[in-house]
Design a protein around this motif. Sequence first.
Motif, short mmCIF file in Angstrom:
data_model
loop_
_atom_site.label_atom_id
_atom_site.label_comp_id
_atom_site.label_asym_id
_atom_site.label_seq_id
_atom_site.Cartn_x
_atom_site.Cartn_y
_atom_site.Cartn_z
N THR A 1 -6.34 6.67 4.25
CA THR A 1 -6.16 5.24 3.97
C THR A 1 -5.11 4.64 4.91
O THR A 1 -4.01 5.19 5.06
N SER B 1 -12.32 1.71 -4.72
CA SER B 1 -11.56 1.08 -5.78
C SER B 1 -12.29 1.17 -7.10
O SER B 1 -13.51 1.36 -7.15
N TYR C 1 -3.86 -8.94 -3.71
CA TYR C 1 -4.92 -8.44 -2.83
C TYR C 1 -5.64 -9.57 -2.13
O TYR C 1 -5.63 -10.73 -2.55
N LEU D 1 -6.82 5.66 -3.14
CA LEU D 1 -6.35 5.95 -1.79
C LEU D 1 -6.48 7.44 -1.48
O LEU D 1 -6.51 8.28 -2.38
N GLY E 1 -6.58 1.14 -6.62
CA GLY E 1 -7.02 1.56 -5.31
C GLY E 1 -7.10 3.07 -5.25
O GLY E 1 -6.12 3.77 -5.54
N VAL F 1 -7.93 -0.84 1.23
CA VAL F 1 -8.55 -0.07 0.15
C VAL F 1 -10.05 -0.01 0.38
O VAL F 1 -10.75 -1.03 0.27
#
Length: 732
Positions: free
Chosen positions: A299, A394, A667, A295, A293, A391
């Motif tokens: 985020t 990615s 996820y 970030l 991810g 997210v």
Amino acid sequence: MATVQPHVLLIDSYDSFAFNLAALVKKAIPDCTLHVIKNDSHTIQELLPSLSKFSAIVVGPGPGSPDIPTDIGVVCDIWKVANENLVPTFGVCLGQQSLGVENGATIHRLGTVKHGQVSVVKHTGTEIFAGLPDLKVVRYHSLHIRPKAGGEIEELAWSEDEDNGTIVMGVRHLSKPFWAVQYHPESILTDEGGLGIFRNFWKLASDWNTINRPHFRPQATLELSKSHVWPRVSKPYSANAANKTLGKVTFSTMEVPGLSVLRLCEFLGVNDESKRFVFLDSAAHPGQFSMIGCLNDDTAQFTHFVHENHIEESNAHSKVRHELGNKDVWTFFDEYREARKVVGGDRTVPFWGGFAGYLTYEAGFPPLGAGLKREDGHTAINHPDFNMVWVDRSIIVDIQNDKMWIQSLLPNDDAWIQETAQQISELPKGEIPVPTVAQGSSPVSFPDPEQYKTDVKRCQEFLFSGDSYELCLTGQTHITVPKEKTVPTWERYKILRGVNAAPHAGYLRLQPTTFLSCSPERFLSYSRSPGAVCELRPIKGTVRKMPHITREIAEEMLAGSRKEIAENLMIVDLIRHDLHNAVGENVVCSKFCGVEEYETLWQLVSVIEGSLPKDTPEDVDDSLGWEVLRRGLPPGSMTGAPKKRSVEILYNLEGFERGPYSGVFGYWCAGGGGDWSVTIRSVFLHDSEKNGDERWYVGAGGAITALSEPESELEETRVKLNGVLLGFGASS
């Protein structure tokens, strides 16, 4: 005139196999409407006005004893209704025991309990056994009945146990339309004693109704409060209309031969310990995709403790508190994802963006109805029960094919994708050095071995009393890293990965939790709609890899072990129940007790799959995986069965909350798919224990059955701990 469907009542005694039984009933009586109630949801007075409207009743199995009112509930009264309220009834396991006890039979403990054991059952060939051969059936019981001589209960079937003698396996009432079996017809390994028995029961019930209830006709509809009709197909959580303005995934692909995924993480900023980071790592066979991810300060991170009625949303700039009101946390996350749902990504890629993080073991308590005693101040270790980030950007790496996808859910984000791709193309190739750790550098506090062995015996007492078939007992180990010997947590993960690579590994730095995992076990994966399929892969049975342990020897030790097969069978039946609860009838076990090879272990693995009917609306199908996750937690491989009673027993017996251990991490894609692993072979650290000596937590345990030996169970926990401890310069 259209034929009115018969109504059948299933009484669930808080078992973890009840919806397997529901699926079997629907297969035997395909046109029936099946109503489900709990055994304590109604008194007999509340049921009587509706009872005579049913064509048949099925009394399911459950934990406990038929002579304990809180275990049996209204079931004991079903057998005693007046003749004008009689309905043909079939009892299973606890149901047979209750029928017997209410008609003069005595209840006894087996000398050797039968949990997940296959037995041959002989029978008279009459009544519910008409036309059937001798049967191979699965048994889950520690209690059995002995009918009263000359009484109203007639024995129809029996097993000849070498260790217990003759045990009654099937009965009928001589003057009332009641039949029952002691074994579990709904188990995956029960043969014709399953569907054949229920088809015979339905014929007997229909014939009895014709003769004794000549004016009885099923009603077009039947309303019964505090009940539901099965299958209870999942519905979208969102109260809003489905998102009609779907976002688009923007992505770019590139070939990355020789690029280390660890180097990629470091390029993306994992070394900055002050920043959040998400890395789901397929570090070993058979893993394929690793997810990072990307970030940033904007985020959104979401944390929630299940005993509170709010969710905290935060980023680097602000915090917002969302009051849940009458909404539950699962609905909140579903609505959030629904509003940001996307299309257009590469469908071969399992994650396009969306939620990533972990859920604790205790996150599964509220949906299960298990009690949780918490004072203000959260848990003893203060890790949120839900800790996830959304997210938007990615990177996915196919480690088997050296391919990468750089993805964004944000509009007009091509510049970031192109710039990132250019920078990655310039990274050095080849593996990066993995640090080592000095032996003995981290003191370890293990659970007291004598107490653990005592707890194994206490678990077995619950098995002998009928309260559980299997209990997954765990202990909590603490690893202390002196301040002068601490290393950055990312360095610690690389050490851990180097000594214990696993297909479902992960590094999550989501304040206040830092979470390092080398898990070998996937809990649940689900594909995108349309036609979403859920797959669960429970592991029960572990052998440490050594030079002399070949596949043949591992198969003999695992697939050839009655104890290991029994453990796996119980969890397979439990997971089938959880899936049937969410999807209805379409559940299959595509692999039963296959031996799979992992980096450091041989494992006994089964695969169970479920999906909704093909005509299911897409918005329902799209939320299926989240619904299965809600109904499937905590993971059955970490609780035992029946799940609710087992969770409650373990909660009191262990004396601590497990936190992230025994929960799940993974996820839920903005496009609908998802992948969640069981949090085992994992270690976690709270931010409050970073300044000074670090105190890491790691859990380990095993499934306790009647066949367990305390010393062997203790050794199994040491095997499971060892891979993690090596990452701290220690061993078990």
